[in-house]
Write an enzyme that holds these catalytic residues in place. Structure first.
Site, PDB file in Angstrom:
ATOM      1  N   GLY A 363      44.371  20.452  60.148  1.00  0.00           N
ATOM      2  CA  GLY A 363      44.496  19.918  61.900  1.00  0.00           C
ATOM      3  C   GLY A 363      44.342  21.441  63.249  1.00  0.00           C
ATOM      4  CE  LYS A 531      74.191  -2.496  54.972  1.00  0.00           C
ATOM      5  NZ  LYS A 531      75.175  -3.337  54.663  1.00  0.00           N
TER       6      LYS A 531
END
Length: 690
Positions: A363, A531
């Site tokens: 980048g 969870k």
């Protein structure tokens, strides 16, 4: 708000494009969720198309062209701002260790296509210095060049050229045209330059969806409302997949820096060392940047002992004296990777949406050429021939009913059906949790069904991709959980183990570890989801906020993607996000109560402030309530009791699926304003009068 061009993403690519467009006379707005989170800040700033050994010809050409622009590009930025980018064409040494010495040939050394420009240098450093300059560095190649120099240094030469290398170094490649820029300084200079020339920078803006009509983007839905422009650029890096079904995934890189002690009179390392899966980048401020790991772990944050240890061991082997240098800091970031490790540039499925993402490791290097090519394309409709090699359609699969919206050939015809299909691209955009992509925003469970068959039928009817399973009940073969491993196709459904039944943080941590092993037994080796439920209250089943936070902190450290079940507490939700949780799951009302949305105001606050997905969990009793929760802006729902305890669970599961989709579409579409007075639907002008 309306602007001529809106750029989604405030990293180096987005800012570079914004500056180029603004300098050519357009009004530009940049939307940035978190400037400090951009991959720009987590890079090392290497400009290394040669040392990187890029095999793709088009990518090599793109990188060489961008590197050739760097000196002028950074000079102009510095003139605009009065700040220094610390651009340094220092060259790169790629030492070869004894065990790798047999692979120094052209094919292995990243010198494909260099031909007779590659030279074998066996002389000592003094001899090299006296060699005619044409032997070292050929004149600068034109930007369309198809070659770049690389030279082999034998053992004696490389140790004289760079003292202090490890004893195992038997030689190495010298890439004189590669270099570096201080990535953090560059980011600051780009932002300052953008502000100074009038680019509008809007921080803290999360883009939630693209509003599309008839093959055009007509606005972006954000946490600050709808923002409109004539043209849009998607430059959001590793987060691009949240808005369009592009194959861009985060690749985590861990890094650290050390400092050369003041007692060392001169900077002992004046060129980049590029090793196997390692680089050491010297800075003029006497710091050395060491990087980087390459991990496919989604957006899992934080440095790890294993990652840092691996980097230090390799760095000390290559350059032993740095083991005595004090450590300055550790950090990590997320590179935007694609399946072929090449960027996605140019046109999209919408005429006024341009793509500039997926730059992966390059980048910083590709910023100047990307800015120039994208500006040429938008303002002059000039498409560089190289852009064809980086078009998103290269990921196109054969058309079928399951082909992603962006790559289905039927989407490129005209008419209302095309407009509808294009709308579905963003409004039905995928759910991303911890870097894993899901098409369905409805999660379900396995408890409370009257039979295994009923549970199977309901999960199939719901079209869900995530199913939560109580680890303790499976471990103890509780009623309704026998044979669960065989009942579902775990190659198509992602298991979400949960810690239901745990009353303390310690219990939950222990059960979470069991859950991870349970997922592995079902073939989901990379499943680190949990969870988290810590519920000491047996009557109202309300979660313990302190125990949940304690357990979450520990589980995140252990590499779990934590999805905590909580009261609808905005402060707790933000704290859990800060410690690295993958989502927050506020309750709508008590578990299994079917009372619907009783915590609407707090859930809205959580959604407005969240930088991670918000999953509304517990209490939803009907499809209308499911739709209402999604209309608030929730990213997903977890519904179990309302389905399992209905008279026809499979039909209810289907209804919940449709409600979830409808609620999401309604949220992204934006409801009409509420008025205190009537407003006629029919026009008031052009009516027949007597």
């Amino acid at each position: 708000m309306t602007s001529e061009i809106v750029i989604i993403g405030g990293g180096v690519i987005g800012l570079a494009i914004a500056i180029e467009l603004k300098l050519r006379g357009t009004n530009v707005t940049v939307l940035c969720r978190d400037f400090q989170a951009a991959a720009t800040h987590a890079a090392a700033g290497m400009l290394a198309p040669d040392a990187e050994k890029i095999p793709d010809g088009a990518m090599r050409s793109l990188c060489w062209r961008s590197r050739a622009l760097y000196a002028d590009w950074t000079r102009k930025l510095e003139e605009l701002t009065g700040l220094n980018t610390n651009y340094w064409p220092c060259g790169i040494l790629a030492p070869v260790l004894e065990e790798d010495a047999g692979t120094r040939g052209r094919g292995e050394a990243g010198t494909r296509g260099r031909g007779d420009r590659e030279r074998l240098l066996n002389a000592s450093v003094p001899d090299l210095v006296s060699t005619p300059s044409s032997f070292f560095a050929s004149p600068r190649l034109p930007v369309s060049a198809s070659s770049s120099p690389a030279y082999w240094l034998e053992k004696e030469a490389i140790h004289q050229y760079q003292p202090g290398l490890g004893a195992e170094v038997t030689g190495g490649w010298w890439y004189p045209e590669d270099g570096q820029v201080d990535n953090k300084a560059l980011a600051h200079v780009l932002r300052t330059a953008a502000e100074s020339i009038g680019v509008e920078l809007k921080d803290g803006i999360t883009v939630e969806g693209l509003l599309q009509q008839q093959g055009q983007v007509v606005g972006v839905q954000t946490n600050a409302g709808v923002i409109r422009a004539a043209h849009y650029v998607l430059a959001s890096g590793a987060w691009s997949n949240e808005l369009l079904p592009l194959p861009v995934r985060p690749r985590k890189g861990q890094m650290l820096s050390v400092r050369v002690p003041e007692i060392v009179p001169e900077l002992p390392l004046k060129r980049i060392l590029f090793g196997q899966n390692l680089y050491i980048v010297p800075r003029r401020d006497r710091s050395l940047i060491i990087g980087a790991t390459n991990e496919d772990v989604g957006f899992t944050p934080h440095n790890t002992p294993d990652g840092i240890q691996t980097l230090l061991q390799s760095a000390i082997r290559l350059y032993p004296q740095l083991k005595h240098y004090p450590i300055l800091q550790f950090w990590w970031g997320f590179r935007p990777g694609t399946p072929d490790e090449l960027p996605i540039l140019g046109t999209s499925h919408c005429q006024n949406l341009t793509l500039a993402t997926g730059h992966y490791r390059n980048g910083i290097l590709l910023a100047p050429i990307t800015a120039a090519l994208i500006a040429d394309f938008i303002l002059e409709q000039k498409s560089d021939p190289l852009l064809a090699d980086f078009h998103y359609s290269r990921f196109q699969s054969k058309p079928s009913t399951h082909t992603p919206m962006l790559t289905h050939s039927a989407n490129f015809s005209n008419g209302h059906r095309t407009a509808d299909a294009m709308n579905r691209v963003s409004t039905n955009s995928p759910l991303i949790i911890a870097g894993k992509t899901f098409q369905s925003r409805l999660m379900t469970g396995t408890g409370k069904y009257r039979s295994i068959e009923e549970m199977q039928q309901s999960i199939a009817a719901s079209d869900c991709e995530i199913v939560t399973v109580a680890v303790r009940r499976v471990q103890t073969k509780a009623p309704g959980h026998e044979g669960l491993a065989e009942a579902l196709d775990w190659t198509k459904i992602w298991m979400l183990p949960n810690t239901a039944g745990c009353q303390t943080a310690e219990e939950a941590i222990r059960v979470a570890r069991l859950g991870r092993e349970m997922a592995k037994l079902l073939g989901q080796e990379d499943n680190n989801f949990i969870k988290l439920e810590v519920i000491p209250d047996p009557k109202y089943l309300l979660p313990d906020p302190i125990g949940t936070l304690e357990a979450a902190e520990q589980l995140v450290k252990e590499g779990f993607a934590v999805l905590p079940y909580i009261n609808a507490d905005p402060m707790l939700a933000k704290r859990l996000e800060d410690v690295g949780c993958a989502t927050v799951m506020p309750l709508a009302s008590p578990i299994g109560s079917g009372q619907g949305l009783k915590t609407t105001a707090n859930i809205q606050i959580i959604i407005e402030n969240a930088g991670i997905p918000v999953v509304v969990d517990a209490g939803i009793g009907s499809p209308s309530e499911a739709a209402q929760a999604m209309e608030l802006g929730a990213d997903a729902l977890l519904i179990n009791s309302a389905i399992a305890l209905s008279q026809n669970p499979a039909a209810m599961a289907r209804a919940m699926n449709l409600a979830t989709v409808a609620g999401r579409l309604a949220y992204l579409a934006g409801r009409m304003p509420i008025k205190d007075y009537a407003s006629a639907s029919s026009p008031l002008t052009g009516t027949i009068t007597s």
